[in-house]
Design a protein around this motif. Structure first.
Motif, PDB file in Angstrom:
ATOM      1  N   ALA A 315       0.827  -1.215   0.000  1.00 55.93           N
ATOM      2  CA  ALA A 315       0.000   0.000   0.000  1.00 55.93           C
ATOM      3  C   ALA A 315       0.858   1.261   0.000  1.00 55.93           C
ATOM      4  N   LEU A 316       2.058   1.168   0.533  1.00 61.23           N
ATOM      5  CA  LEU A 316       2.956   2.325   0.545  1.00 61.23           C
ATOM      6  C   LEU A 316       3.382   2.736  -0.860  1.00 61.23           C
ATOM      7  N   GLU A 317       3.202   1.853  -1.825  1.00 62.13           N
ATOM      8  CA  GLU A 317       3.639   2.122  -3.196  1.00 62.13           C
ATOM      9  C   GLU A 317       2.477   2.450  -4.127  1.00 62.13           C
ATOM     10  N   TYR A 318       1.299   2.734  -3.581  1.00 64.30           N
ATOM     11  CA  TYR A 318       0.144   2.868  -4.468  1.00 64.30           C
ATOM     12  C   TYR A 318       0.279   4.048  -5.423  1.00 64.30           C
ATOM     13  N   GLN A 319       0.903   5.144  -4.987  1.00 67.15           N
ATOM     14  CA  GLN A 319       1.058   6.285  -5.889  1.00 67.15           C
ATOM     15  C   GLN A 319       1.926   5.920  -7.082  1.00 67.15           C
ATOM     16  N   GLU A 320       2.991   5.152  -6.842  1.00 69.76           N
ATOM     17  CA  GLU A 320       3.839   4.693  -7.937  1.00 69.76           C
ATOM     18  C   GLU A 320       3.058   3.765  -8.878  1.00 69.76           C
ATOM     19  N   MET A 321       2.112   2.999  -8.321  1.00 68.76           N
ATOM     20  CA  MET A 321       1.298   2.120  -9.156  1.00 68.76           C
ATOM     21  C   MET A 321       0.415   2.944 -10.100  1.00 68.76           C
ATOM     22  N   PHE A 322      -0.222   3.976  -9.564  1.00 60.71           N
ATOM     23  CA  PHE A 322      -1.018   4.855 -10.424  1.00 60.71           C
ATOM     24  C   PHE A 322      -0.139   5.551 -11.461  1.00 60.71           C
ATOM     25  N   GLN A 323       1.033   6.025 -11.034  1.00 61.78           N
ATOM     26  CA  GLN A 323       1.913   6.729 -11.961  1.00 61.78           C
ATOM     27  C   GLN A 323       2.372   5.819 -13.091  1.00 61.78           C
ATOM     28  N   ALA A 324       2.630   4.559 -12.786  1.00 57.52           N
ATOM     29  CA  ALA A 324       3.042   3.612 -13.828  1.00 57.52           C
ATOM     30  C   ALA A 324       1.940   3.435 -14.866  1.00 57.52           C
ATOM     31  N   MET A 325       0.693   3.412 -14.429  1.00 57.65           N
ATOM     32  CA  MET A 325      -0.409   3.295 -15.380  1.00 57.65           C
ATOM     33  C   MET A 325      -0.529   4.551 -16.234  1.00 57.65           C
ATOM     34  N   LYS A 326      -0.347   5.712 -15.631  1.00 55.63           N
ATOM     35  CA  LYS A 326      -0.399   6.963 -16.395  1.00 55.63           C
ATOM     36  C   LYS A 326       0.735   7.020 -17.414  1.00 55.63           C
ATOM     37  N   ASP A 327       1.917   6.634 -16.977  1.00 55.13           N
ATOM     38  CA  ASP A 327       3.060   6.649 -17.897  1.00 55.13           C
ATOM     39  C   ASP A 327       2.826   5.702 -19.068  1.00 55.13           C
TER      40      ASP A 327
END
Length: 339
Positions: A315-327
């Motif tokens: 859960a600490l990495e959720y922002q990176e998960m969203f960013q990867a989808m945007k990228d």
């Protein structure tokens, strides 16, 4: 004798500052009814990476018109890449207004992806990031609802069930909510029927048993895992469960031994230090308790504490998960693929 407060391994979080998609959003400015031209213009902006500002703008439109236009957009056979972009646009809008509506529309958009394998992958990634974002906020009801919705979209998905179990156990203990613990135990039983030797899941089951008050069962599970090869944070969790169970049973010598090991492994853990203090006070070792307390208070607090890194995990990495989808959708180019 002093006893361990319930939920020692979930310490009181004095300040939790999270720059999250769904946390304390500023109200979006009202912009009236949405039409298709407005919607397509916002979607075009996301091709330049403007998800946040476009999502905030989308959130300002009247809900019924947003739902109508989104469904009309779906009916127009959009490309897969535009479906992904639109889902992420609604995800950002969910942080500013009518979150339930925008998350439902995000799910509808991803369900329309043409390739079944891509559809499953994106739904899984997207729902995990959404669920994790609520878990990180300690937004209990929203988090549970998100994971349940994820399982509606992807019934039986193992990754989602594993993530849901962790959130349910955390929420159940933090809120002292039996229904969450019961749901966690149900999912754990299903998962362990598939992989009986899964040590992290066995540790979680021991924790749920402890929270149910089934101390003998919890200690038996802990002892069965004694020689298992597990990572540092799961080992810390196992020691904490062992220590809490021992304290609850009045076995203060065993509790002191478990918490002392936990402190050696995670000196920055407030929960491990608190457990060691409680165990030593229960043994009448006031000097040892004071020593443990002083050592804990003298340590500088920096970053996430070990127990929170265990509970939150991915859960600490959720922002990176969203960013990867945007990228990923930005890299696909303006036209995307066609259906």
């Amino acid at each position: 004798m002093p006893r361990m407060p319930r939920g020692l391994f979930i310490p009181v979080l004095v300040v939790l500052v999270v720059c999250a998609v769904f946390v304390a959003p500023a109200p979006a400015a009202a912009q009236g009814r949405l039409d298709m031209d407005d919607y397509l213009a916002l979607l075009a902006e996301t091709r330049e990476g403007l998800f946040i500002t476009s999502g905030r703008a989308l959130a300002g439109y009247e809900s019924q018109s947003v739902e109508r236009v989104a469904h009309d957009f779906l009916a127009g056979s959009p490309t897969d890449e535009d479906l992904k972009r639109a889902a992420l646009l609604h995800t950002e809008a969910a942080g500013h207004a009518v979150g339930e509506l925008h998350l439902r529309l995000g799910s509808d958009l991803l369900q329309a992806l043409a390739d079944p394998a891509v559809r499953t992958e994106w739904l899984r990634r997207w729902w995990l990031a959404v669920g994790y974002s609520f878990q990180l906020q300690l937004a209990t009801s929203s988090g549970v609802a998100a994971f349940e919705a994820a399982l509606d979209d992807l019934p039986g998905d193992r990754d989602i069930r594993v993530a849901f179990v962790s959130a349910l156990w955390m929420f159940g203990r933090q809120r002292e909510e039996p229904a969450y613990l019961e749901r966690a135990y149900q999912l754990l039983t299903e998962l362990l029927e598939e992989t009986p030797d899964d040590a992290p899941l066995l540790i979680q089951r021991a924790g749920v048993l402890l929270d149910y008050g089934l101390l003998d069962d919890a200690r038996e599970q802990v002892e069965a895992l004694e020689g298992a090869r597990i990572g540092a944070l799961p080992r810390l969790a196992l020691l904490m469960i062992d220590g809490e169970a021992a304290l609850s049973e009045g076995d203060f010598v065993a509790a002191e031994a478990a918490f002392a090991q936990a402190v050696r492994r995670a000196r920055r853990s407030p929960a491990a230090n608190a457990g060691l203090v409680a165990a030593r006070l229960s043994l009448g070792d006031v000097e040892g308790a004071a020593e443990a307390a002083a050592a804990a208070l003298s340590r500088r607090v920096s970053g996430w504490e070990p127990e929170w890194r265990y509970w939150l995990g991915p859960a600490l990495e959720y922002q990176e998960m969203f960013q990867a989808m945007k990228d990923e959708v930005r890299a696909s180019g303006p036209g995307g693929d066609s259906r």
